[in-house]
Design an enzyme around this catalytic site. Structure first.
Site, PDB file in Angstrom:
ATOM      1  N   ASN A 150      52.042  28.456  99.953  1.00 32.37           N
ATOM      2  CA  ASN A 150      53.275  28.536  99.168  1.00 32.37           C
ATOM      3  C   ASN A 150      53.116  27.780  97.852  1.00 32.37           C
ATOM      4  OD1 ASN A 150      53.271  26.138 100.904  1.00 32.37           O
ATOM      5  ND2 ASN A 150      55.269  25.701 100.013  1.00 32.37           N
ATOM      6  N   CYS A 324      59.937  21.327  99.173  1.00 32.35           N
ATOM      7  CA  CYS A 324      60.203  20.517 100.354  1.00 32.35           C
ATOM      8  C   CYS A 324      59.716  19.085 100.161  1.00 32.35           C
ATOM      9  CB  CYS A 324      59.530  21.137 101.569  1.00 32.35           C
ATOM     10  SG  CYS A 324      59.865  22.887 101.708  1.00 32.35           S
TER      11      CYS A 324
HETATM   12  N1  PMP Z   1      56.914  27.538 105.551  1.00 29.32           N
HETATM   13  C1  PMP Z   1      56.663  27.790 104.250  1.00 29.32           C
HETATM   14  C2  PMP Z   1      55.332  28.348 103.862  1.00 29.32           C
HETATM   15  C3  PMP Z   1      57.650  27.516 103.287  1.00 29.32           C
HETATM   16  O1  PMP Z   1      57.390  27.749 101.986  1.00 29.32           O
HETATM   17  C4  PMP Z   1      58.887  26.986 103.701  1.00 29.32           C
HETATM   18  C5  PMP Z   1      59.954  26.656 102.679  1.00 29.32           C
HETATM   19  N2  PMP Z   1      60.370  27.760 101.939  1.00 29.32           N
HETATM   20  C6  PMP Z   1      59.097  26.747 105.068  1.00 29.32           C
HETATM   21  C7  PMP Z   1      58.090  27.025 105.960  1.00 29.32           C
HETATM   22  C8  PMP Z   1      60.396  26.169 105.577  1.00 29.32           C
HETATM   23  O2  PMP Z   1      61.398  27.107 105.415  1.00 29.32           O
HETATM   24  P1  PMP Z   1      62.949  26.784 105.741  1.00 29.32           P
HETATM   25  O3  PMP Z   1      63.337  25.774 104.700  1.00 29.32           O
HETATM   26  O4  PMP Z   1      63.602  28.104 105.613  1.00 29.32           O
HETATM   27  O5  PMP Z   1      63.045  26.252 107.100  1.00 29.32           O
END
Ligand code: PMP
Length: 388
Positions: A150, A324
């Site tokens: 990501n 995150c």
């Molecule tokens: N896995 C990946 C590769 C992410 O980029 C993200 C955040 N977009 C997540 C997990 C966690 O997603 P969420 O915030 O919807 O729980």
């Protein structure tokens, strides 16, 4: 809205998705577990959505468990599988550039008696099959490697990893969030046993996701309650969100063939334009095995944060690190894993384009970015202009 080039962190809900969701909030609002007509309507919407999401990744409907998003799906996959199958072994393998949720789940499993190996990646962020295979032991029960990063956009050789895991009878979990909508995901072709999906990454709402669980793979639930989702995820289902996820998957399946080349053209224009106008900048991630939406650069001698704030003043949204972890000020673990020094990792910036990106957005970045970089470098005590 200004120029939004941070589709990796969040995507707007497609208006067509919103339209499909709206009746589920106030007209078709029943609980799918209820036995009256309102319940039947909600149950039908839920099961139709399950079929749609399953078909999108070449699975069958009973293999889809809806969750509150990708974090929960990752937790259910790793913790649910590890605890259910600890009699078979206690060793798990992940890659060094997994999403922060996978890293933190791995630490949690270590605190609970499991052993975790972290496979390094090369300078482009690719996992080597040879290094992965070298870490397999008779105790290995699970491998978890994301379909793509990501952050730097590097795509992993998932089908090869799937074949390796399958030949050793090891279950493969794959976080598909970064890749969904950009690569055609097929759990049969790639021999993936557990796959994490999120709705927002295909222009559905936040707070909804799914875990694909191959038939025969057994998990322990994380949430205990009324037994919804085959007992793997209790709690009344988020029907509007799930309907939104299915509509988003339907639109994506239909439009991806046109959308992805369009994004790739924006990405390539951005990469070529930045390279030609800004000296001493370097593309992070793989030169061609990379997601169609991702341009991730390192600019020598300046801080990504300062760059981000200067772009913000011009109405341009980009990203340093991952959303995150952006507020921790720690350099991204992904960038350190591909061999960047701390200061190099801090000098990185990510642009991700998406469904509503326009040609003018790319032009605007190319117009203002070189001047911003030059100004910041003039102020920088560490820029020497002599690298590369
Ligand atoms: N896995 C990946 C590769 C992410 O980029 C993200 C955040 N977009 C997540 C997990 C966690 O997603 P969420 O915030 O919807 O729980």
């Amino acid at each position: 809205m200004g120029v939004y080039l941070d589709y990796q962190s969040a995507k707007p809900v497609d208006p067509r998705v919103l339209e499909a969701m709206l009746p589920c909030f106030h007209m078709e609002f029943g609980n799918p577990s209820s036995l009256h007509r309102e319940g039947d309507t909600a149950a039908a919407a839920l099961e139709d959505s399950r079929k749609t999401v399953a078909a999108w990744i070449n699975a069958v409907d009973e293999e889809i468990i809806f969750t509150s998003g990708a974090t929960e799906a990752n937790n259910l996959a790793l913790i649910g599988y590890a605890f259910r199958n600890r009699d078979k072994g206690n060793h798990i393998i992940i890659s060094e550039i997994e999403h922060i949720s996978i890293h933190n789940i791995a630490r949690y499993l270590e605190r609970n008696g499991f052993q975790v190996s972290r496979v390094p990646v090369d300078q482009y962020g690719r996992v080597s099959l040879r290094k992965l295979e070298a870490r397999v032991t008779p105790q290995t029960i699970l491998i978890s490697v994301g379909y793509a990063s990501n952050e730097i956009g590097t795509v992993q050789p998932i089908a090869e990893i799937g074949a390796l895991a399958g030949s050793r009878n090891i279950v493969l979990h794959c976080d598909g969030v970064a890749a969904e909508g950009l690569l055609p995901i097929d759990v049969q072709r790639d021999r993936v046993d557990l796959l994490t999906l999120s709705a927002n990454d295909i222009y559905g709402p936040k707070g909804v996701g799914a875990l694909y669980v191959r038939k025969g793979v057994r998990l322990n639930p994380l949430l205990i309650g009324g037994g919804q989702e085959k007992g793997l995820r209790s709690g009344s289902e988020n029907v509007p969100g799930i309907v939104g996820m299915a509509e988003a998957a339907t639109i994506m399946s239909r439009e991806m063939a046109v959308e992805v080349p369009r994004l790739r053209a924006y990405r390539d224009k951005l990469i070529a334009g930045i390279r030609s106008a800004v000296p001493h900048c370097f593309l992070n991630g793989h030169p061609h095995e990379r997601l169609a939406d991702n341009a991730h650069f390192r600019f020598q001698g300046i801080e990504g944060e300062s760059l981000l704030l200067s772009l913000k003043q011009q109405g341009i949204a980009a990203m340093t690190g991952s959303a995150c972890t952006a507020k921790t000020m720690e350099p991204s673990h992904t960038l350190l894993s591909i061999g960047l020094l701390h200061e190099e990792a801090h000098g990185s910036l990510e642009f991700t384009c998406g469904r509503f990106t326009k040609d003018e957005d790319i032009d605007q970045v190319l117009e203002v970015l070189p001047g911003i970089v030059e100004r910041l470098r003039q102020l920088s005590p560490i820029y020497q202009g002599n690298e590369g």
